[in-house]
Design a protein around this motif. Sequence first.
Motif, PDB file in Angstrom:
ATOM      1  N   HIS A  49       0.538  -5.315  -6.079  1.00 41.21           N
ATOM      2  CA  HIS A  49      -0.333  -4.186  -5.723  1.00 41.21           C
ATOM      3  C   HIS A  49      -1.786  -4.622  -5.705  1.00 41.21           C
ATOM      4  O   HIS A  49      -2.420  -4.772  -6.751  1.00 41.21           O
ATOM      5  CB  HIS A  49      -0.134  -3.024  -6.703  1.00 41.21           C
ATOM      6  CG  HIS A  49      -0.857  -1.772  -6.300  1.00 41.21           C
ATOM      7  ND1 HIS A  49      -0.216  -0.648  -5.834  1.00 41.21           N
ATOM      8  CD2 HIS A  49      -2.180  -1.481  -6.263  1.00 41.21           C
ATOM      9  CE1 HIS A  49      -1.110   0.284  -5.542  1.00 41.21           C
ATOM     10  NE2 HIS A  49      -2.314  -0.197  -5.791  1.00 41.21           N
ATOM     11  N   HIS A  68      -5.567  -4.625  -2.989  1.00 43.56           N
ATOM     12  CA  HIS A  68      -6.207  -4.116  -1.769  1.00 43.56           C
ATOM     13  C   HIS A  68      -7.133  -5.197  -1.243  1.00 43.56           C
ATOM     14  O   HIS A  68      -8.184  -5.458  -1.828  1.00 43.56           O
ATOM     15  CB  HIS A  68      -6.971  -2.831  -2.065  1.00 43.56           C
ATOM     16  CG  HIS A  68      -6.086  -1.768  -2.654  1.00 43.56           C
ATOM     17  ND1 HIS A  68      -5.249  -1.003  -1.883  1.00 43.56           N
ATOM     18  CD2 HIS A  68      -5.863  -1.394  -3.936  1.00 43.56           C
ATOM     19  CE1 HIS A  68      -4.553  -0.191  -2.664  1.00 43.56           C
ATOM     20  NE2 HIS A  68      -4.903  -0.409  -3.927  1.00 43.56           N
ATOM     21  N   LYS A 100       4.143   3.541   1.024  1.00 44.59           N
ATOM     22  CA  LYS A 100       3.344   3.957  -0.121  1.00 44.59           C
ATOM     23  C   LYS A 100       3.061   5.437   0.028  1.00 44.59           C
ATOM     24  O   LYS A 100       2.832   5.926   1.121  1.00 44.59           O
ATOM     25  CB  LYS A 100       2.019   3.169  -0.072  1.00 44.59           C
ATOM     26  CG  LYS A 100       0.891   3.681  -0.959  1.00 44.59           C
ATOM     27  CD  LYS A 100       0.882   2.941  -2.274  1.00 44.59           C
ATOM     28  CE  LYS A 100      -0.366   3.207  -3.108  1.00 44.59           C
ATOM     29  NZ  LYS A 100      -1.566   2.609  -2.561  1.00 44.59           N
ATOM     30  N   HIS A 146      -0.057   1.256 -10.638  1.00 42.95           N
ATOM     31  CA  HIS A 146      -1.162   1.304 -11.606  1.00 42.95           C
ATOM     32  C   HIS A 146      -1.009   2.384 -12.692  1.00 42.95           C
ATOM     33  O   HIS A 146      -1.799   3.309 -12.789  1.00 42.95           O
ATOM     34  CB  HIS A 146      -2.515   1.454 -10.891  1.00 42.95           C
ATOM     35  CG  HIS A 146      -2.498   2.342  -9.659  1.00 42.95           C
ATOM     36  ND1 HIS A 146      -2.262   3.686  -9.723  1.00 42.95           N
ATOM     37  CD2 HIS A 146      -2.711   2.053  -8.355  1.00 42.95           C
ATOM     38  CE1 HIS A 146      -2.315   4.193  -8.498  1.00 42.95           C
ATOM     39  NE2 HIS A 146      -2.588   3.220  -7.643  1.00 42.95           N
ATOM     40  N   ASP A 167      -4.960  -3.348 -10.008  1.00 42.62           N
ATOM     41  CA  ASP A 167      -5.184  -2.513  -8.835  1.00 42.62           C
ATOM     42  C   ASP A 167      -6.470  -2.988  -8.144  1.00 42.62           C
ATOM     43  O   ASP A 167      -7.315  -2.196  -7.774  1.00 42.62           O
ATOM     44  CB  ASP A 167      -5.282  -1.026  -9.241  1.00 42.62           C
ATOM     45  CG  ASP A 167      -5.286  -0.095  -8.044  1.00 42.62           C
ATOM     46  OD1 ASP A 167      -4.923  -0.547  -6.941  1.00 42.62           O
ATOM     47  OD2 ASP A 167      -5.665   1.082  -8.218  1.00 42.62           O
ATOM     48  N   ASN A 179      -9.968  -1.981  -8.038  1.00 45.23           N
ATOM     49  CA  ASN A 179     -10.231  -0.732  -8.760  1.00 45.23           C
ATOM     50  C   ASN A 179     -10.456  -0.902 -10.260  1.00 45.23           C
ATOM     51  O   ASN A 179     -11.349  -0.295 -10.828  1.00 45.23           O
ATOM     52  CB  ASN A 179      -9.083   0.244  -8.539  1.00 45.23           C
ATOM     53  CG  ASN A 179      -9.087   0.823  -7.138  1.00 45.23           C
ATOM     54  OD1 ASN A 179      -9.859   1.717  -6.840  1.00 45.23           O
ATOM     55  ND2 ASN A 179      -8.245   0.299  -6.259  1.00 45.23           N
TER      56      ASN A 179
HETATM   57 ZN   LIG Z   1      -4.132   0.680  -5.428  1.00 44.57          ZN
END
Ligand SMILES: [Zn+2]
Length: 541
Positions: A55, A57, A178, A261, A375, A378
């Motif tokens: 996971h 980005h 997702k 997450h 994540d 994040n």
């Molecule tokens: Zn995420």
Amino acid sequence: MLRITGGKVHDPANGIDGVVQDVCIADGRIVSSVEGGRTIDATGLLVFPGGVDIHTHVAGAALNFARGLTPENFRRALPFTHTADLRTGLGGITPTTFATGYLYAGMGWTTVNEAAVPILSARHTHEELHDTPIVDKACLVLMGNNEIVLDLIEAGELERAKQVVAWLVWAAKAYGVKAVNPGGVVAWKWGKNASVLAEPVEGYAKVTPARIISSLAGIIDELGLPHPLHLHANNLGVPGNVSTTLETMKVLEGRRAHLAHLQFHSYGGDGWGSMRSEAATVAEHFNAHKNLTTDAGAILFGDALTVTADGPWQHLLHELTGRKWGNVDVENETGCGIVPYTYKGSSLVNAVQWAVGLELMLLIDDPWRVFLTTDHPNGGCFWRYPELIRLLMSADHRRECLSKLPAKVLKRILLPDLDREYTLSEIAVVTSAGPARALGLPQKGHLGVGADADVALYEESPEDGLTFAHPRYVVKGGQVVLEEGQIRAVSRGRQFVARPSFDEGIEEYLRPLFQKVYTMSFDNYPVDLERIAGAELRACK
Ligand SMILES: [Zn+2]
């Protein structure tokens, strides 16, 4: 051909726990023996299967927008020397495409799953994944707020919804599905959210978040996609969201799913002032739900950048912090909010978050079901994973960090009482073998005969204590890509694409709807397979 000799091999998928043995490689794969070729003397080194990030980005419109919105994040230089073979790039919190590939590979991670692709901007995501070198890639397309799918759920037409989901996965050349804040993102265009799982979503009579979750999980199971529904549950980040998380697990009973997450979904209290860890409750329920996997979404103190399709949450975060905010809208259906964020040890809320991520990883008893992530970007940058691993492996190091937190936080967390220390093999499970299995990638995450030859060699006790920060060698697909701290070879990497079967007739249903609601023409929409470098199709059951 390559032989890695004398290293301590950690290959938990094959029951090998620190045994000194040779790893032989030919034609990009692990083989039982080789004659000739290069030999790497790995005496004194740890031999691990390449890391698999379930996971993260790293590509697409949202990341590109994040990079544009936060130029101040790019001052950090790349740790690699720019040579004729290496493209330039910027480091920092959301490294640019080429840099992302170098940094992941430079840490010994060789497969990444981009976890959020809006249906209508899949093409852009693929363009950035194409430019992300060395690592193998997969991506998940966002479906939890897709109006065509939601309208079909409202009408009780689940068979047709299944055809639409399958068509969209294939058209987007995605690997899986997702769902982000199911129902909440679509409601946000009316200024609403979806915080109660059993309540109808704005604009619908029968569609509830619970119904979206169970319908999508069921559809994905029936389609036999290699990876189950990947769910960013409702009420992310909110104090007291533990009740939503437990209810979500209940909704998912009897289905496979991956809870993304989990740290951001394990809070008690009824407001920011009373927020506390509920990691023990969440872990206890999670332990009993063997149908689920999860990733930590741990946070690390320092600068981060929050990037999520959870639009309502991002707007709230902007209001709470006063930090700058941007939202990429994707045709009024989904989008991505961006807010820079700094996690501070002096903040009670952040200190609880930091503890919760670690607590979940220490309290969930089966390492094959909980995976290491932040994540990215994040909770922290992916290139900080080695710091997280050190925290999992050393209770003393955790105590040292705890001693710097405000004393008040100790009453709200469990971490001071947790003595568990991850073993090296458990680290290999949560960083590689487990996520590979959960993604349904049998050739990843292990060093058995036939596996992709993705191997990382680490020093067991480097001076800075960060065993997994600076591999001595990284092999990707049989090629030595990193040696002596420098990227030595740059390959393109493959991309995994799922090929679910669907009735071609579904296009006749979709075409007029597409023409009506989207700016893009239906016939222009699907991403051509030829545009995807190194595409590897994954059959579904
Ligand atoms: Zn995420």
